[in-house]
Design a protein around this motif. Structure first.
Motif, mmCIF file in Angstrom:
data_model
loop_
_atom_site.group_PDB
_atom_site.id
_atom_site.type_symbol
_atom_site.label_atom_id
_atom_site.label_comp_id
_atom_site.label_asym_id
_atom_site.label_seq_id
_atom_site.Cartn_x
_atom_site.Cartn_y
_atom_site.Cartn_z
ATOM 1 N N ARG A 52 51.468 36.340 27.930
ATOM 2 C CA ARG A 52 50.372 36.671 28.195
ATOM 3 C C ARG A 52 49.584 35.358 27.602
ATOM 4 O O ARG A 52 49.660 35.549 25.964
ATOM 5 C CB ARG A 52 50.477 37.691 28.695
ATOM 6 N N VAL A 53 48.892 34.880 28.138
ATOM 7 C CA VAL A 53 47.356 34.207 27.773
ATOM 8 C C VAL A 53 45.989 34.631 28.378
ATOM 9 O O VAL A 53 45.682 34.407 29.463
ATOM 10 C CB VAL A 53 47.407 32.541 27.790
ATOM 11 N N ALA A 54 45.287 35.614 27.126
ATOM 12 C CA ALA A 54 43.723 36.228 27.855
ATOM 13 C C ALA A 54 42.861 35.104 28.457
ATOM 14 O O ALA A 54 42.575 34.035 27.718
ATOM 15 C CB ALA A 54 43.490 36.841 27.243
ATOM 16 N N ARG A 55 42.138 35.253 29.664
ATOM 17 C CA ARG A 55 41.290 34.278 30.641
ATOM 18 C C ARG A 55 40.433 35.405 30.814
ATOM 19 O O ARG A 55 40.675 36.123 30.392
ATOM 20 C CB ARG A 55 42.407 33.282 31.163
ATOM 21 N N ALA A 56 38.852 34.260 30.270
ATOM 22 C CA ALA A 56 38.039 35.518 31.177
ATOM 23 C C ALA A 56 37.940 35.642 32.553
ATOM 24 O O ALA A 56 37.618 36.454 32.783
ATOM 25 C CB ALA A 56 36.907 34.406 30.762
ATOM 26 N N PHE A 57 38.170 34.515 33.602
ATOM 27 C CA PHE A 57 38.335 34.827 34.847
ATOM 28 C C PHE A 57 39.795 34.332 35.491
ATOM 29 O O PHE A 57 40.762 33.175 34.416
ATOM 30 C CB PHE A 57 37.615 34.202 35.504
ATOM 31 N N ASP A 58 41.110 35.581 35.751
ATOM 32 C CA ASP A 58 42.149 35.942 36.006
ATOM 33 C C ASP A 58 42.136 36.129 37.504
ATOM 34 O O ASP A 58 42.845 37.031 37.568
ATOM 35 C CB ASP A 58 43.030 36.061 34.436
ATOM 36 N N LEU A 144 48.454 23.803 44.740
ATOM 37 C CA LEU A 144 48.882 25.662 45.400
ATOM 38 C C LEU A 144 47.442 26.134 45.160
ATOM 39 O O LEU A 144 46.460 26.042 43.489
ATOM 40 C CB LEU A 144 49.587 26.145 44.019
ATOM 41 N N TRP A 145 46.599 26.369 45.943
ATOM 42 C CA TRP A 145 45.425 26.718 46.663
ATOM 43 C C TRP A 145 44.746 27.334 45.790
ATOM 44 O O TRP A 145 43.835 27.246 44.999
ATOM 45 C CB TRP A 145 44.987 26.821 47.778
ATOM 46 N N TRP A 146 46.051 28.923 44.859
ATOM 47 C CA TRP A 146 44.869 29.915 43.872
ATOM 48 C C TRP A 146 44.706 29.015 43.039
ATOM 49 O O TRP A 146 44.052 30.550 42.232
ATOM 50 C CB TRP A 146 46.305 30.791 44.807
ATOM 51 N N GLU A 147 45.613 28.809 42.706
ATOM 52 C CA GLU A 147 45.465 27.995 41.264
ATOM 53 C C GLU A 147 44.729 26.853 40.706
ATOM 54 O O GLU A 147 43.518 26.780 39.853
ATOM 55 C CB GLU A 147 46.741 26.918 40.745
ATOM 56 N N THR A 148 44.393 26.331 41.938
ATOM 57 C CA THR A 148 43.533 24.767 42.003
ATOM 58 C C THR A 148 41.958 25.794 41.872
ATOM 59 O O THR A 148 40.869 25.360 41.458
ATOM 60 C CB THR A 148 43.319 24.030 42.936
ATOM 61 N N LEU A 149 41.858 26.992 42.793
ATOM 62 C CA LEU A 149 40.301 27.799 42.690
ATOM 63 C C LEU A 149 40.115 28.883 41.789
ATOM 64 O O LEU A 149 39.171 28.820 41.005
ATOM 65 C CB LEU A 149 40.849 28.544 44.198
ATOM 66 N N ALA A 150 41.059 29.204 41.016
ATOM 67 C CA ALA A 150 41.425 29.722 39.929
ATOM 68 C C ALA A 150 40.190 28.802 39.036
ATOM 69 O O ALA A 150 39.851 29.219 37.839
ATOM 70 C CB ALA A 150 42.214 30.246 39.318
ATOM 71 N N ASP A 151 40.907 27.608 39.050
ATOM 72 C CA ASP A 151 40.642 26.609 37.633
ATOM 73 C C ASP A 151 39.575 26.070 37.915
ATOM 74 O O ASP A 151 38.162 25.875 36.804
ATOM 75 C CB ASP A 151 41.679 25.059 37.609
ATOM 76 N N LEU A 152 38.589 26.059 39.251
ATOM 77 C CA LEU A 152 37.481 25.757 39.944
ATOM 78 C C LEU A 152 36.873 26.387 39.039
ATOM 79 O O LEU A 152 35.691 26.079 38.595
ATOM 80 C CB LEU A 152 37.662 25.413 41.173
ATOM 81 N N LEU A 153 36.747 27.800 39.993
ATOM 82 C CA LEU A 153 35.565 28.920 39.507
ATOM 83 C C LEU A 153 35.873 29.564 37.933
ATOM 84 O O LEU A 153 34.680 29.789 36.868
ATOM 85 C CB LEU A 153 35.940 29.969 40.610
ATOM 86 N N SER A 154 36.980 28.857 36.692
ATOM 87 C CA SER A 154 37.279 29.382 35.729
ATOM 88 C C SER A 154 35.898 28.121 34.792
ATOM 89 O O SER A 154 34.954 27.782 33.549
ATOM 90 C CB SER A 154 38.285 28.784 34.955
ATOM 91 N N LEU A 155 35.825 26.304 35.096
ATOM 92 C CA LEU A 155 34.737 25.570 34.952
ATOM 93 C C LEU A 155 33.555 25.453 35.334
ATOM 94 O O LEU A 155 33.351 24.705 34.974
ATOM 95 C CB LEU A 155 35.680 24.189 34.934
#
Length: 349
Positions: A52-58, A144-155
């Protein structure tokens, strides 16, 4: 954004309700009540298995469990008297009516951590498992759109996207806002031609310095990794389409090509044609009766959905239910509760 706050409250309420249901089911199971809900056994769905790596938005945390929890889950199932079988052996296992309940482990999408972190746990316990491979991820042609979108919203806290009525600015400053935007984007992808919608997301991500194919490369196994995984006598590989699009929303020709090409890709890598298939997403909107017929016509022995439940004595072999090991509920007693089938029986009552 009021919508983000509302969505956040609903998410917390839903998780609290699920936790309550699991605690109730755990108690009923320990008391020996509703034993027939267990059926003949359970097929478990996993995705990521990694520390587990804690992420602010996950937003994808539900798709991730730790190796330690996988170890505890297997240990608990052993304690509960389950026997572990491969998914390919399920038809044979069902014919033995007097046998102990079975457990199957399946992992979708072919992530690198399945090799690095899941395989050692399964090896330590001598438990077989099946990994469903999406050929486009292996070949680095699909994202993997769900991973792409998570990274986009995180940044980023805002970006422009065209949902079909002209580009608009999406504000995503708070975690609740980000979750609301994630939900809206996911609904858009599932309501349009998926390939076009995902391409639009990938282009937007690239404008913000995020290479979606680089995410695929970072997270999923390539051909060499798939071959290494297949060398384990405990590992079986199944087909999972080429592009990870919902087959129910494809034409007959498209769906057939996606399923068959995925099986052929696995066969080319390993020399063995897969006998099992997992429908991408696997829920009711993503799987149709036509798809059951296609899978049967293409010669698969079993096919799995993500529709929850235990396996009955005479299940539909082209639409088997599975139980998700959810990253938000990583407790051993919840594994027993889920395998008991009681939560699903209560949900239907």
């Amino acid at each position: 954004m009021a919508g983000g706050i509302t969505a956040s409250i609903k998410t917390r309420a839903r998780r609290a309700a699920i936790t309550g249901g699991l605690e109730l089911a755990s108690g009923l199971s320990r008391a020996g009540l509703m034993p027939d809900a267990r059926g003949r056994g359970a097929i478990f769905t996993l995705h990521h298995v990694r520390p587990r790596v804690a992420r602010a938005f996950d937003p994808n945390a539900h798709l991730e469990i730790t190796p330690e929890f996988l170890d505890r889950a297997i240990t608990r199932l052993k304690r509960d008297g389950y026997r572990f079988i491969t998914l390919d052996d399920l038809p044979t296992a069902l014919s033995d009516e007097g046998a102990a309940p079975f457990a199957c482990f399946t992992l979708d999408d072919g992530y690198r951590n399945n090799l690095d972190h899941a395989l050692p746990v399964f090896t330590r316990h001598n438990v077989p498992f099946t990994v469903f491979v999406a050929g486009g991820f292996v070949d680095r042609t699909h994202t993997l759109w769900w991973e792409t979108l998570a990274d986009l919203l995180s940044l980023t806290e805002r970006f422009r996207f065209d949902f079909g009525n002209g580009a608009e600015v999406l504000e995503a400053e708070s975690t609740a806002d980000k979750q609301a935007v994630f939900g809206r984007m996911a609904a858009y992808i599932h309501s349009r031609e998926e390939g076009i919608a995902v391409a639009a997301l990938d282009a937007t991500a690239l404008e913000h310095g995020i290479d979606a194919l680089a995410i695929t490369n970072r997270l999923t196994l390539d051909e060499a990794g798939i071959r290494r995984l297949s060398e384990s006598p405990l590992a079986s590989l199944g087909a999972h389409t080429m592009s990870h699009r919902a087959v129910a929303r494809l034409s007959d020709e498209q769906a057939t090509r996606e399923i068959e090409a995925s099986a052929e890709r696995v066969e080319v890598i390993t020399g063995k044609r897969p006998r099992s298939f997992a429908y991408p997403y696997g829920d009711r909107p993503a799987v149709s009766l036509r798809d059951h017929r296609l899978v049967d016509d293409l010669g698969f022995t079993v096919a799995v959905t993500t529709m929850p439940g235990t396996v009955a004595a005479a299940p539909p072999m082209r639409a088997l239910p599975r139980i998700s090991l959810n990253g938000h509920f990583q407790r051993a007693r919840y594994v027993s509760a889920l395998a008991s089938g009681i939560p699903f029986r209560l949900a239907r009552s």
